[in-house]
Design an enzyme around this catalytic site. Structure first.
Site, PDB file in Angstrom:
ATOM      1  N   ASP A  99       0.865  -1.177   0.000  1.00 14.40           N
ATOM      2  CA  ASP A  99       0.000   0.000   0.000  1.00 14.40           C
ATOM      3  C   ASP A  99       0.900   1.225   0.000  1.00 14.40           C
ATOM      4  O   ASP A  99       1.547   1.536   1.013  1.00 14.40           O
ATOM      5  CB  ASP A  99      -0.891  -0.025   1.249  1.00 14.40           C
ATOM      6  CG  ASP A  99      -1.818   1.177   1.341  1.00 14.40           C
ATOM      7  OD1 ASP A  99      -1.753   2.057   0.453  1.00 14.40           O
ATOM      8  OD2 ASP A  99      -2.594   1.242   2.301  1.00 14.40           O
ATOM      9  N   SER A 147       0.744  12.620 -16.141  1.00 13.88           N
ATOM     10  CA  SER A 147      -0.484  12.793 -16.923  1.00 13.88           C
ATOM     11  C   SER A 147      -0.418  14.152 -17.610  1.00 13.88           C
ATOM     12  O   SER A 147       0.282  15.067 -17.140  1.00 13.88           O
ATOM     13  CB  SER A 147      -1.711  12.735 -16.006  1.00 13.88           C
ATOM     14  OG  SER A 147      -2.882  13.160 -16.682  1.00 13.88           O
ATOM     15  N   TYR A 160      -6.657  16.089  -7.849  1.00 12.08           N
ATOM     16  CA  TYR A 160      -5.971  15.194  -8.784  1.00 12.08           C
ATOM     17  C   TYR A 160      -4.946  15.958  -9.625  1.00 12.08           C
ATOM     18  O   TYR A 160      -3.782  15.562  -9.721  1.00 12.08           O
ATOM     19  CB  TYR A 160      -6.987  14.497  -9.688  1.00 12.08           C
ATOM     20  CG  TYR A 160      -6.343  13.608 -10.737  1.00 12.08           C
ATOM     21  CD1 TYR A 160      -5.903  12.332 -10.402  1.00 12.08           C
ATOM     22  CD2 TYR A 160      -6.160  14.050 -12.050  1.00 12.08           C
ATOM     23  CE1 TYR A 160      -5.304  11.521 -11.351  1.00 12.08           C
ATOM     24  CE2 TYR A 160      -5.567  13.240 -12.996  1.00 12.08           C
ATOM     25  CZ  TYR A 160      -5.142  11.985 -12.645  1.00 12.08           C
ATOM     26  OH  TYR A 160      -4.542  11.185 -13.583  1.00 12.08           O
ATOM     27  N   LYS A 219      -0.677  15.692  -9.868  1.00 14.07           N
ATOM     28  CA  LYS A 219       0.069  15.446 -11.100  1.00 14.07           C
ATOM     29  C   LYS A 219       1.034  16.587 -11.407  1.00 14.07           C
ATOM     30  O   LYS A 219       2.143  16.360 -11.899  1.00 14.07           O
ATOM     31  CB  LYS A 219      -0.896  15.210 -12.263  1.00 14.07           C
ATOM     32  CG  LYS A 219      -1.687  13.911 -12.145  1.00 14.07           C
ATOM     33  CD  LYS A 219      -0.761  12.704 -12.055  1.00 14.07           C
ATOM     34  CE  LYS A 219      -1.521  11.391 -12.044  1.00 14.07           C
ATOM     35  NZ  LYS A 219      -0.612  10.207 -12.011  1.00 14.07           N
TER      36      LYS A 219
END
Length: 257
Positions: free
Chosen positions: A63, A146, A164, A168
Site C-alpha cells: 500500500d 499525466s 488530482y 500530477k
C-alpha cells in the site's frame, strides 16, 4: 533491452491497466519484476501463464499510502534481490468531488488521492534510490504522470477534478527536482523521467470514481491502449545511458482537451 536482462524492476500499481502491461513487457524482456499493488492476488492471476523464459515476477502486496508498507517492501527487496535498477511509479487514483464541497466524506478521498499519487511516489522513490545507489549500477526512475500535470481544463458546470491535477503537477515538479538533486550528487548513473499520457483505456475512466459518467474527456478524443504507454517505457530504457529524456507527453491522435 538486453542490457536490462536480469536486472530488477519495481512497478507500483501493477495489478491492472498500464501497470499490468508494463509487468508483462518487462518479464518478456527477461527483467526480474517486483510487481506491487494492494491486490497481489490479481497480479498472480495475471502472470500465472507467463512462459518459463520470461523474467521472474514477484507479486507483492504493498500500500503506497503507508510508509510502513513501503519500508517493509523494500527491506524484502534488499534481502531477497539485493538491488533495484528500474522503478516505475505507476500507482494513481482519482475521485469525483470538488474541493469546496460541503460533503465531509471527501476528506478521506482527498487524502487517498494525495497519498497515492504524490506522497507515496516520493517515499517509494526514496527507498528505491537507496538500493540503486548501493548497487552503483545504471538505473532509471520513470514517473507515470499525466497531461493533467501540465494544464487544468475548465468545465463550466463546476465539476473539476479536485486535488488530482495538483498531485500530477507535483509529479512534474518532483521529477525535475530529482534530476537536479542527482546533478548535485554528481550521480550520472541514475536517470529520471516523467511520462505524461492523455486518456488511456483503463478502468480508471470506467469505474465512475473520477469524472462524471459521461467521461467528457473521452467524448472529445479516442483513448490510448495501456500497451502504448509500456512501449514508450521500453523506448526510454533502450536509449544510451548518457541520454535522459526528462519529459514525454503521449496523446491519442485527435485528442482535443
Amino acid at each position: 533491452m538486453d542490457k536490462w536482462k536480469g536486472k530488477v524492476a519495481v512497478v507500483t500499481g501493477a495489478s491492472a491497466g498500464i501497470g499490468s502491461e508494463i509487468v508483462k513487457d518487462f518479464a518478456k524482456n527477461g527483467i526480474v519484476v517486483v510487481a506491487l499493488a494492494r491486490r497481489a492476488s490479481r497480479i498472480e492471476e495475471n502472470v500465472k501463464d507467463f512462459p518459463a523464459e520470461y523474467g521472474k515476477v514477484h507479486a507483492r502486496s504493498c500500500d503506497v499510502t503507508s510508509l510502513e508498507s513501503i519500508k517493509e517492501t523494500f527491506a524484502w527487496i534488499e534481502e531477497q534481490l539485493g538491488s533495484v535498477n528500474i522503478l516505475v511509479n505507476n500507482a494513481g487514483i482519482g475521485r469525483k468531488a470538488t474541493i469546496l464541497t460541503e460533503n465531509s466524506e471527501v476528506d478521506k478521498q482527498f487524502a487517498d488521492i494525495i497519498n497515492t499519487n504524490f506522497t507515496g511516489l516520493v517515499h517509494v522513490t526514496r527507498h528505491a534510490y537507496l538500493l540503486m545507489k548501493k548497487s552503483d549500477d545504471y538505473s532509471m526512475i520513470i514517473n507515470i504522470n499525466s497531461v493533467a500535470g501540465h494544464k487544468v481544463p475548465f468545465f463550466s458546470d463546476g465539476q473539476q477534478s479536485n486535488v488530482y491535477h495538483g498531485t500530477k503537477h507535483a509529479i512534474t515538479a518532483t521529477t525535475e527536482i530529482l534530476r537536479q538533486e542527482l546533478i548535485a550528487l554528481k550521480n550520472d548513473k541514475i536517470r529520471v523521467s516523467s511520462l505524461s499520457p492523455g486518456v488511456v483505456q483503463t478502468d480508471f475512466f470506467t469505474t465512475g470514481k473520477f469524472l462524471p459518467e459521461d467521461v467528457r474527456m473521452k467524448d472529445h478524443a479516442p483513448a490510448l491502449d495501456p500497451s502504448d504507454i509500456s512501449n514508450v517505457i521500453t523506448y526510454l530504457l533502450q536509449l544510451p545511458y548518457h541520454v535522459n529524456i526528462t519529459e514525454v507527453t503521449v496523446r491519442p491522435v485527435l485528442e482535443a482537451f
